[in-house]
Design a protein around this motif. Structure first.
Motif, short mmCIF file in Angstrom:
data_model
loop_
_atom_site.label_atom_id
_atom_site.label_comp_id
_atom_site.label_asym_id
_atom_site.label_seq_id
_atom_site.Cartn_x
_atom_site.Cartn_y
_atom_site.Cartn_z
N ARG A 11 9.34 6.74 4.47
CA ARG A 11 11.17 5.29 4.73
C ARG A 11 10.90 4.55 3.80
NH1 ARG A 11 10.25 3.63 10.47
NH2 ARG A 11 9.37 1.66 9.30
N ASP A 12 11.98 4.24 3.06
CA ASP A 12 11.94 3.85 2.24
C ASP A 12 11.51 1.92 2.85
OD1 ASP A 12 12.37 4.58 0.13
OD2 ASP A 12 14.57 4.29 0.28
N VAL A 13 10.46 1.44 2.02
CA VAL A 13 10.04 -0.16 2.70
C VAL A 13 10.84 -1.43 1.48
CG1 VAL A 13 8.53 0.94 4.56
CG2 VAL A 13 7.83 -0.45 2.42
N PRO A 14 10.43 -2.47 1.55
CA PRO A 14 10.11 -3.41 1.01
C PRO A 14 8.98 -3.79 0.27
CG PRO A 14 10.94 -4.84 3.26
CD PRO A 14 10.43 -3.31 3.35
N ALA A 15 8.90 -3.79 -1.13
CA ALA A 15 7.61 -3.77 -1.73
C ALA A 15 6.82 -4.70 -1.63
CB ALA A 15 8.09 -4.18 -3.29
N TYR A 16 7.18 -6.31 -0.46
CA TYR A 16 6.12 -7.41 -0.52
C TYR A 16 5.04 -6.37 0.61
CZ TYR A 16 9.33 -7.84 3.24
OH TYR A 16 10.26 -8.52 4.71
N MET A 17 6.15 -5.45 1.35
CA MET A 17 5.17 -5.04 2.91
C MET A 17 3.56 -4.03 2.53
SD MET A 17 7.60 -4.16 5.22
CE MET A 17 6.67 -3.54 6.34
N LEU A 18 3.52 -3.37 0.71
CA LEU A 18 3.00 -1.85 0.49
C LEU A 18 1.59 -3.18 0.89
CD1 LEU A 18 2.67 0.60 -0.91
CD2 LEU A 18 2.69 -0.80 -2.95
N GLU A 19 0.84 -4.04 0.52
CA GLU A 19 -0.40 -4.03 0.03
C GLU A 19 -0.61 -4.05 2.30
OE1 GLU A 19 -3.49 -8.35 -0.41
OE2 GLU A 19 -1.22 -7.95 -1.40
N TYR A 20 0.49 -4.60 3.01
CA TYR A 20 -0.21 -4.45 4.36
C TYR A 20 -0.67 -3.28 4.91
CZ TYR A 20 0.76 -5.09 9.34
OH TYR A 20 1.00 -4.57 10.52
N LEU A 21 0.65 -2.72 4.42
CA LEU A 21 0.49 -1.24 4.86
C LEU A 21 -0.61 -0.29 4.67
CD1 LEU A 21 4.19 -0.38 4.49
CD2 LEU A 21 3.36 -0.37 6.86
N ILE A 22 -0.83 -1.05 3.20
CA ILE A 22 -2.40 -0.05 2.63
C ILE A 22 -3.47 -0.23 3.49
CG2 ILE A 22 -4.04 0.24 0.93
CD1 ILE A 22 -1.11 0.04 -0.93
N ARG A 23 -2.97 -1.40 3.30
CA ARG A 23 -4.57 -2.23 4.42
C ARG A 23 -4.65 -1.70 5.48
NH1 ARG A 23 -3.16 -7.57 3.41
NH2 ARG A 23 -2.00 -8.11 5.57
N GLU A 24 -3.94 -1.52 6.44
CA GLU A 24 -3.97 -1.25 7.82
C GLU A 24 -4.33 0.20 8.58
OE1 GLU A 24 -4.21 -3.62 10.77
OE2 GLU A 24 -4.44 -5.20 8.83
N LYS A 25 -4.19 1.18 7.08
CA LYS A 25 -4.52 2.64 7.11
C LYS A 25 -3.07 2.50 7.91
CE LYS A 25 -9.07 1.62 6.86
NZ LYS A 25 -8.96 1.23 5.89
N LYS A 26 -1.55 2.26 7.61
CA LYS A 26 -0.85 2.90 7.93
C LYS A 26 0.35 3.87 7.04
CE LYS A 26 0.51 -1.88 10.81
NZ LYS A 26 -0.31 -0.48 12.23
N ILE A 27 -0.17 3.92 5.80
CA ILE A 27 0.01 4.74 4.37
C ILE A 27 -0.38 5.65 4.45
CG2 ILE A 27 2.88 2.99 4.27
CD1 ILE A 27 1.51 2.78 2.08
N VAL A 28 0.21 6.53 3.69
CA VAL A 28 -0.94 7.77 3.32
C VAL A 28 -0.66 7.83 1.66
CG1 VAL A 28 -1.79 9.22 4.66
CG2 VAL A 28 0.03 10.28 3.62
N ALA A 29 0.80 7.67 1.30
CA ALA A 29 1.23 7.69 0.11
C ALA A 29 2.00 6.72 0.05
CB ALA A 29 1.03 9.00 -0.14
N PHE A 30 2.52 6.48 -1.82
CA PHE A 30 3.25 5.48 -2.29
C PHE A 30 3.85 6.06 -3.90
CE2 PHE A 30 0.03 3.00 -3.45
CZ PHE A 30 0.86 2.47 -4.87
N LEU A 31 4.84 5.49 -3.53
CA LEU A 31 5.78 6.14 -4.18
C LEU A 31 6.02 4.96 -6.05
CD1 LEU A 31 6.99 8.43 -6.74
CD2 LEU A 31 9.18 7.97 -5.60
#
Length: 68
Positions: A11-31
């Motif tokens: 999915r596409d998410v706002p860039a400001y959410m990236l750090e949160y998603l990584i920290r909370e282990k909610k994503i496995v990869a980003f582009l």
């Protein structure tokens, strides 16, 4: 910004959410512009805040090289 969640959904998410998603282990990869980054495998640049102590002025910090 495109991300792949732990359930495999892309999915596409706002860039400001990236750090949160990584920290909370909610994503496995980003582009990134140069390709996909796999969390836990590829290097990830982390935001680093400067160490400024009470009483320090920003102009003083700019001339300190080791943070002391």
């Amino acid at each position: 910004m495109s991300v792949i969640f732990t359930n495999g959904e892309e999915r596409d998410v706002p860039a400001y959410m990236l750090e949160y998603l990584i920290r909370e282990k909610k994503i496995v990869a980003f582009l990134r512009s140069d390709g996909w980054v796999q969390i836990g495998k590829d290097p990830i640049r982390k935001a680093q805040l400067p160490l400024i102590r009470p009483g320090d002025r920003w102009s003083d910090f700019m001339f300190k090289r080791d943070g002391h």
